[in-house]
Write a protein that holds these residues in place. Structure first.
Motif, PDB file in Angstrom:
ATOM      1  N   SER A 568       0.831  -1.207   0.000  1.00 26.18           N
ATOM      2  CA  SER A 568       0.000   0.000   0.000  1.00 26.18           C
ATOM      3  C   SER A 568       0.864   1.255   0.000  1.00 26.18           C
ATOM      4  O   SER A 568       0.501   2.262  -0.579  1.00 26.18           O
ATOM      5  CB  SER A 568      -0.954   0.009   1.182  1.00 26.18           C
ATOM      6  N   ALA A 572       0.522   3.923  -2.968  1.00 25.49           N
ATOM      7  CA  ALA A 572       0.144   5.299  -2.651  1.00 25.49           C
ATOM      8  C   ALA A 572       1.134   6.269  -3.283  1.00 25.49           C
ATOM      9  O   ALA A 572       0.739   7.259  -3.917  1.00 25.49           O
ATOM     10  CB  ALA A 572       0.092   5.498  -1.140  1.00 25.49           C
ATOM     11  N   LEU A 686      -5.489   6.864   8.467  1.00 21.84           N
ATOM     12  CA  LEU A 686      -5.105   6.155   7.245  1.00 21.84           C
ATOM     13  C   LEU A 686      -6.247   6.177   6.245  1.00 21.84           C
ATOM     14  O   LEU A 686      -6.060   6.391   5.046  1.00 21.84           O
ATOM     15  CB  LEU A 686      -4.728   4.719   7.596  1.00 21.84           C
ATOM     16  N   LYS A 687      -7.465   5.969   6.766  1.00 20.87           N
ATOM     17  CA  LYS A 687      -8.624   5.966   5.863  1.00 20.87           C
ATOM     18  C   LYS A 687      -8.779   7.325   5.195  1.00 20.87           C
ATOM     19  O   LYS A 687      -9.053   7.406   3.996  1.00 20.87           O
ATOM     20  CB  LYS A 687      -9.897   5.649   6.653  1.00 20.87           C
ATOM     21  N   ASP A 690      -6.017   7.721   2.561  1.00 21.00           N
ATOM     22  CA  ASP A 690      -6.306   6.940   1.362  1.00 21.00           C
ATOM     23  C   ASP A 690      -7.493   7.503   0.606  1.00 21.00           C
ATOM     24  O   ASP A 690      -7.517   7.520  -0.625  1.00 21.00           O
ATOM     25  CB  ASP A 690      -6.572   5.478   1.740  1.00 21.00           C
ATOM     26  N   ALA A 694      -7.510   8.661  -3.178  1.00 23.85           N
ATOM     27  CA  ALA A 694      -8.432   8.035  -4.115  1.00 23.85           C
ATOM     28  C   ALA A 694      -9.282   9.076  -4.821  1.00 23.85           C
ATOM     29  O   ALA A 694      -9.468   9.022  -6.042  1.00 23.85           O
ATOM     30  CB  ALA A 694      -9.309   7.025  -3.383  1.00 23.85           C
ATOM     31  N   VAL A 695      -9.779  10.061  -4.050  1.00 28.30           N
ATOM     32  CA  VAL A 695     -10.641  11.070  -4.670  1.00 28.30           C
ATOM     33  C   VAL A 695      -9.842  11.907  -5.659  1.00 28.30           C
ATOM     34  O   VAL A 695     -10.310  12.217  -6.762  1.00 28.30           O
ATOM     35  CB  VAL A 695     -11.280  11.959  -3.579  1.00 28.30           C
TER      36      VAL A 695
ATOM     37  N   THR B  13     -12.485   4.704 -10.582  1.00 29.15           N
ATOM     38  CA  THR B  13     -11.065   4.859 -10.275  1.00 29.15           C
ATOM     39  C   THR B  13     -10.866   5.114  -8.789  1.00 29.15           C
ATOM     40  O   THR B  13     -10.002   4.486  -8.137  1.00 29.15           O
ATOM     41  CB  THR B  13     -10.472   6.035 -11.081  1.00 29.15           C
ATOM     42  N   ALA B  14     -11.647   6.061  -8.257  1.00 24.96           N
ATOM     43  CA  ALA B  14     -11.484   6.416  -6.848  1.00 24.96           C
ATOM     44  C   ALA B  14     -11.728   5.189  -5.972  1.00 24.96           C
ATOM     45  O   ALA B  14     -10.935   4.888  -5.063  1.00 24.96           O
ATOM     46  CB  ALA B  14     -12.447   7.546  -6.487  1.00 24.96           C
ATOM     47  N   VAL B  17      -8.805   2.735  -6.384  1.00 25.10           N
ATOM     48  CA  VAL B  17      -7.570   3.156  -5.706  1.00 25.10           C
ATOM     49  C   VAL B  17      -7.726   2.986  -4.190  1.00 25.10           C
ATOM     50  O   VAL B  17      -6.829   2.465  -3.517  1.00 25.10           O
ATOM     51  CB  VAL B  17      -7.240   4.625  -6.061  1.00 25.10           C
ATOM     52  N   TYR B  18      -8.887   3.382  -3.669  1.00 20.83           N
ATOM     53  CA  TYR B  18      -9.070   3.265  -2.215  1.00 20.83           C
ATOM     54  C   TYR B  18      -8.944   1.807  -1.779  1.00 20.83           C
ATOM     55  O   TYR B  18      -8.239   1.492  -0.818  1.00 20.83           O
ATOM     56  CB  TYR B  18     -10.442   3.831  -1.819  1.00 20.83           C
ATOM     57  N   MET B  20      -7.424  -0.584  -3.289  1.00 21.85           N
ATOM     58  CA  MET B  20      -6.081  -1.125  -3.488  1.00 21.85           C
ATOM     59  C   MET B  20      -5.128  -0.696  -2.385  1.00 21.85           C
ATOM     60  O   MET B  20      -4.070  -1.301  -2.188  1.00 21.85           O
ATOM     61  CB  MET B  20      -5.523  -0.677  -4.839  1.00 21.85           C
ATOM     62  N   LEU B  21      -5.490   0.368  -1.677  1.00 22.87           N
ATOM     63  CA  LEU B  21      -4.623   0.815  -0.588  1.00 22.87           C
ATOM     64  C   LEU B  21      -4.933   0.106   0.723  1.00 22.87           C
ATOM     65  O   LEU B  21      -4.339   0.395   1.753  1.00 22.87           O
ATOM     66  CB  LEU B  21      -4.749   2.331  -0.408  1.00 22.87           C
ATOM     67  N   ARG B  22      -5.907  -0.816   0.719  1.00 20.59           N
ATOM     68  CA  ARG B  22      -6.228  -1.574   1.941  1.00 20.59           C
ATOM     69  C   ARG B  22      -5.113  -2.569   2.238  1.00 20.59           C
ATOM     70  O   ARG B  22      -4.210  -2.782   1.433  1.00 20.59           O
ATOM     71  CB  ARG B  22      -7.560  -2.314   1.788  1.00 20.59           C
ATOM     72  N   ILE B 104      -1.065  -7.865   3.533  1.00 18.24           N
ATOM     73  CA  ILE B 104      -0.110  -7.717   2.437  1.00 18.24           C
ATOM     74  C   ILE B 104       1.116  -6.917   2.849  1.00 18.24           C
ATOM     75  O   ILE B 104       2.080  -6.852   2.118  1.00 18.24           O
ATOM     76  CB  ILE B 104      -0.747  -7.059   1.208  1.00 18.24           C
TER      77      ILE B 104
END
Lengths: 953, 121
Positions: A568, A572, A686-687, A690, A694-695, B13-14, B17-18, B20-22, B104
């Motif tokens: 991640s 990122a 973290l949320k 992220d 993402a946005v 996409t958003a 991506v969100y 995938m960052l988990r 991961i």
């Protein structure tokens, strides 16, 4: 291109072809191996000699084949006087070294390997000196670095060998990189990478504002290769190589590559102040420094290594002077240095070989024990000292003569004084080589009782020693070669006269002073060495290691920050960087006005859009519950399929909907073994982080897509639409593109898909063979197992559906060329039909009825597609050219048969095989995990009495 | 129409991506699936949107067609992305079965011991 110029290609190729032989011939014995190494070298030398008369007449032999004309790279070769001199040296010494190494290498050394490396190196080196294109020259230049790495590290068991090889590669490789830059600038100034054009454009280059950067970069390459200060340190460490390598690479050839390059570029780059001060000063410093260190080295080879550094400095200095007379002296000294230094290295090798030591402190008094070696060593060492009647004297006199009237920063003293000092030190260490090794009392504590080696071993140095004397006494003999090479260097028409007696000149005084002073210095050597050893001085190897370690440490720190093991983290970083670069590009340039209007949105589509957005947001919100997320993913996929239908992409819709089905099945299968929910473990911070990333990414992509869709661009699609029917014989343009226009891409893609299937199969096997299999066996899945795993209704329905689905698949396949469909979709549809059987009746039952292996299906598909492509060769067309015809079978409408359909069959089989293999592999794991299997198609069969048979696996 | 397609691509996409960052394999695979949708639709949309203009040549002469090239590219992309997802699923599954966790990220102290091992070797 004349007959003779073909020889140039042969000469360049022979060593590389020959490199294949020694490895094979070693089975026939060591002598056969050496002979077959000598044959290509000798052949190349003979061919070279056939070209020599023309070159000696002043002609330039050229040969060229276009290679990559777009880059200005051609395989062009160019042989003039300078190239001839170097090529002769490389091949001639190559022969001598081959002979010498035959006797030098011990039975434990892999000789085939050695000779292969040697020929590779010889080919690379030869390539440098006869390249007619500087890009080609760069390729050979790098090849010498690589092949010398192999040669220096030949004794892999010695740590010094490995370290020396690595150091040589790092230093010369880095210099080579710099030189690539310099050469590219040069080519850019001239507008051509051909040597002929560059040599003719000297004025333009010197006048260019890019002259200085190009000069510095090219000199970095030359200085590192030729071990000039401050890059001289790698050469002594490279002495860990076997002595034949040292004699060949580190006296005769590779270290001369830098000198060669400076000589080659001399007409173009020399003549400026920058050239003089950089090159001449570096050469002077190197000459004196190398000589000082050489005097105090106790290791014979180290002494010779530093003396080589010193003499390379001398050559560099001469080229740096920039005068024609100095260039003549340089060319002459190249020949002389080659003869005496190669012989000296071989002598040192003989001494080492016979006495088992190279330590001067443990030697002495060898003259009676090894008389032949003594004579050879003395002759060549006296030449190195520059004593009259040995060839080293002649070129040293010329050097001193040039030095005596060269001004440095307004002073007439600096260069003569240091040149004399260098000569004096050179005399001293040459005397030392003779006196401390051969003269003095015989000792009784040699590690091994010495005697002269066999003829084969001293033949090569003896021949060189004879040359030393012949040239030394009758320099006229070398005049022709020196003249033609010097003319090639200077581009002028010179007629130098080489003679021993020049009258009473300043050079003579300097020479006499050096010869006497050298003797005095040797007399006081012992106390001087004690003082030298006590004095602190920087150790180049430690500085180098420190540099390497700190660079490695820095890159490790950067890696640790970005790649800390958490995917991640770097995802990122990657996303943020992409968004930043995109934003920079967007805000850095304007956006043209839109050229297209917006299409209207019917209400149904708006509802679909709303569903998609809600489903996506829900997946994100509810992803902790994995099954629910999977269902929502299915919703998204189906909505997108519907969107494709609406937006005129029927093929995409078909593909998306069938892929969606198998994807969900696959994920469901995987979820069988994975945890059913994701723990809520991310902290709020973290949320938020992220979420912001993402946005940002989403907004960026949305903006990009929106901007894109409102503007027109020229495409090549009109060609495809216009030629689809005429050229490809199909009306479904998408399918024609896939199997015809861009069939090669599709071919690659089905191979990738097939490989993916095989990877999964392989991972499955690795898992089942590994520790995971034990874990699998012990898992208890009874909780989530249905009471009726193979329901009657489902079994019956899928069984009925099977032929129907197969027919739909066939239909979709056949019509694919003209209507939506084709191999991809058909493969997926059939795969789904088969999967339904697996799901309804269970793995074992279906597996028992499988006739064809899925791997075979993938292979067959790829082979069919490939053969279809190759088939067009039979008709003289390029790979994958399709042809088609129309067939009329009475009951059916007229239909067309295209070879593209055969290709599509390959696609179909590969897709089917790959998809089935993937899901089959996952199911295999399930069966392994102690699941019960049923041999009957359904749990309860009404046709039988009683319940169905069940067996434990 | 363009606006809703663009916004759909952006949302996908958003979301991708969100996810995938988990920190677990399964959400990453889901995220990758979402991202694949977004990319496929994006490439498809680069041929500009068109309604009732399928790239199937009409028998009756003049008709306008949408851009077929992005469609051909996306068609193979869809199939390939399935293959990629499948490989990822298998690797994720293998990792879970071997390590008994589907996290991961490697714990930092574990990474350090690995590093010193590498350095020593």
């Amino acid at each position: 291109m004349s007959e003779s110029s073909h020889f140039l290609f042969l000469i360049a190729l022979l060593p590389f072809i020959g490199a294949l032989l020694p490895g094979l011939m070693i089975r026939a014995g060591r002598t056969a191996c050496a002979v077959f190494t000598a044959v290509p070298t000798a052949l190349a030398l003979i061919l070279l000699m056939m070209l020599a008369p023309a070159v000696m007449r002043g002609e330039v032999v050229q040969a060229e084949i276009e290679w990559l004309p777009q880059l200005g790279l051609s395989a062009s070769f160019f042989l003039d006087g300078l190239g001839l001199l170097f090529a002769t040296m490389i091949l001639g010494v190559g022969l001598l070294i081959t002979l010498y190494a035959r006797f030098y290498l011990s039975g434990d050394d892999p000789m085939g390997q050695f000779y292969t490396y040697l020929l590779l190196f010889q080919g690379a080196m030869l390539g440098i000196v006869i390249s007619g294109n500087i890009l080609l020259l760069l390729i050979f230049w790098e090849l010498t670095s690589l092949s010398s790495f192999l040669l220096i590290g030949y004794w892999k068991h010695l740590p010094e060998g490995r370290q020396g090889a690595r150091m040589a590669l790092a230093v010369t490789g880095a210099g080579g990189l710099a030189m690539i830059g310099g050469m590219l600038i040069l080519g850019d100034i001239v507008g051509s990478y051909e040597l002929v054009d560059i040599l003719a454009a000297g004025d333009a280059i010197r006048a260019s504002e890019w002259y200085l950067p190009a000069l510095i970069l090219i000199l970095l390459g030359a200085f590192t290769k030729s071990a000039q200060f401050p890059f001289h340190f790698w050469l002594p460490h490279a002495m860990a190589a076997p002595t034949p390598v040292s004699a060949y690479l580190h006296s005769a050839t590779m270290v001369k590559a830098g000198i060669f390059l400076m000589a080659r570029m001399w007409p173009v780059l020399s003549g400026t102040d920058a050239w003089f001060y950089i090159v001449a000063t570096t050469g002077l410093v190197t000459m004196v420094l190398g000589a000082v260190i050489a005097l105090f080295k106790d290791d014979l080879k180290a002494l010779l290594a530093f003396s080589t550094v010193s003499h390379l400095g001398l050559l560099t200095m001469l080229l740096g002077f920039g005068t024609q007379a100095a260039a003549v002296a340089a060319v002459f000294h190249i020949i002389n240095h080659l003869t005496f230094k190669a012989a000296l290295f071989m002598t040192a090798g003989i001494v080492d070989h016979e006495t088992h030591t190279r330590d001067i402190k443990r030697l002495g008094g060898l003259r009676h024990l090894m008389p032949i070696t003594f004579v050879i060593g003395t002759v060549t060492a006296l030449s190195m000292a520059g004593i009259p009647f040995f060839n080293g004297f002649l070129s040293k006199e010329m050097m001193l003569e040039e030095a005596s009237h060269t001004k440095w920063l307004g002073s007439y003293y600096v260069i003569p004084v240091f040149a004399t000092l260098g000569a004096l030190l050179s005399v001293a260490y040459s005397y030392r080589f003779i006196v401390h090794v051969f003269l003095g009392p015989e000792r009784d504590d040699y590690p091994h009782k010495p005697h002269d080696p066999p003829f084969g071993m001293w033949a090569a140095p003896a021949l060189l020693a004879v040359l030393v004397l012949v040239i030394g006494i009758m320099p006229v003999l070398a005049e022709a070669v020196v003249t033609v090479a010097a003319n090639a260097v200077t581009g002028a028409d010179l007629h130098p006269h080489l003679k021993i007696w020049h009258g009473v000149t300043p050079a003579l005084y300097m020479s006499v002073f050096a010869i006497i002073g050298g003797g005095v210095l040797l007399a006081v050597h012992a106390p001087l060495q004690r003082f030298w050893n006590a004095a602190p001085r920087p150790e180049a190897k430690e500085i180098f290691e420190w540099l390497v370690d700190s660079v490695a440490g820095l890159s490790r720190r950067i890696t640790d920050i970005s790649h800390n093991g958490a995917i991640s983290r770097y995802l990122a970083i990657f996303v943020v960087t992409s968004v930043a670069v995109g934003a920079a590009a967007f805000f850095g340039s304007g956006l043209a006005a839109p050229t297209r209007g917006l299409l209207s949105v019917p209400p149904v589509i708006a509802v679909g859009w709303f569903m998609l957005i809600v489903a996506t947001v829900s997946v994100v919100m509810m992803h902790h519950s994995r099954f629910r997320a999977l269902v929502l993913i299915g919703v998204i996929g189906l909505t997108i399929s519907a969107g494709f239908v609406y937006l005129s992409a029927p093929d995409l819709a078909l593909t998306q909907i069938s892929v969606e089905t198998v994807t969900i099945m696959l994920l469901l299968l995987a979820l069988h073994f994975l945890p059913k929910s994701t723990p809520k473990e991310s902290p709020l911070g973290l949320k938020i982080r992220d979420g912001v990333i993402a946005v940002l990414a989403g907004a960026g992509v949305a903006g990009l897509a929106y901007a894109f869709m409102l503007r027109d661009i020229g495409t090549i699609s009109d060609f495809h639409i216009a030629n689809s029917y005429e050229g490809g014989g199909g009306t479904n343009v998408v399918n024609v593109i896939l199997v015809d226009f861009r069939g090669y891409d599709t071919y690659g893609e089905i191979i990738v898909l097939g490989i993916a299937g095989l990877i999964i199969y392989a991972v499955m096997h690795a898992l089942l063979d590994g520790p995971a299999s034990r874990r699998l066996r012990n898992v208890d899945y009874s909780q989530d197992r249905s009471r009726d795993r193979h329901p009657l209704m489902m079994v019956v329905v899928t069984r009925v559906l099977m032929p129907l689905a197969a027919m739909v698949g066939l239909y979709i396949f056949l019509r694919g060329h003209n209507e939506p469909g084709g191999g991809f979709v058909a493969g997926l549809v059939i795969a789904i039909a088969l999967l339904m059987q697996y799901m309804a009746s269970g793995f074992a039952w279906t597996q028992a009825r499988q006739r064809i292996q899925y791997h075979a299906m993938i292979g067959t598909g790829v082979v069919i597609a490939g053969l279809t492509g190759i088939g067009s060769w039979l008709f003289g067309s390029p790979f994958l050219t399709s042809s088609y015809t129309y067939i009329h079978l009475p009951p059916i409408e007229e239909f067309e048969v295209a070879t593209a359909m055969l290709f599509d069959l390959g696609v179909f089989l590969t897709v089917l095989g790959a998809v089935m293999l993937m899901l089959y592999s996952l199911s295999r794991i399930a069966r392994y995990a102690g699941e019960t299997v049923n041999l009957e198609p359904m749990d309860y069969d009404p046709a039988k009495t009683g319940s169905g048979d069940r067996e434990e696996a | 129409m363009e606006l809703i397609v663009a916004s759909a691509i952006g949302t996908l996409t958003a979301g991708g991506v969100y996810l995938m960052l988990r920190l677990r394999t399964f959400p990453v695979i889901l995220g990758l699936a979402l991202l694949s949708y977004a990319v496929n639709v994006f490439i498809f949309a680069s041929g500009r949107l068109a309604i009732d203009m399928s790239p199937i040549l009409s028998k009756y002469g003049d008709a306008s067609y949408t851009d077929p090239l992005p469609q051909a590219l996306v068609l193979t992309a869809i199939v390939i992305s399935f293959g990629m997802t499948a490989v990822l699923v298998m690797i994720g599954l293998g990792a879970f079965l071997e390590a008994e966790t589907d996290r991961i990220d490697v714990a930092s102290d574990e990474a350090e011991t690995n590093e010193t091992k590498d350095g020593a070797a």
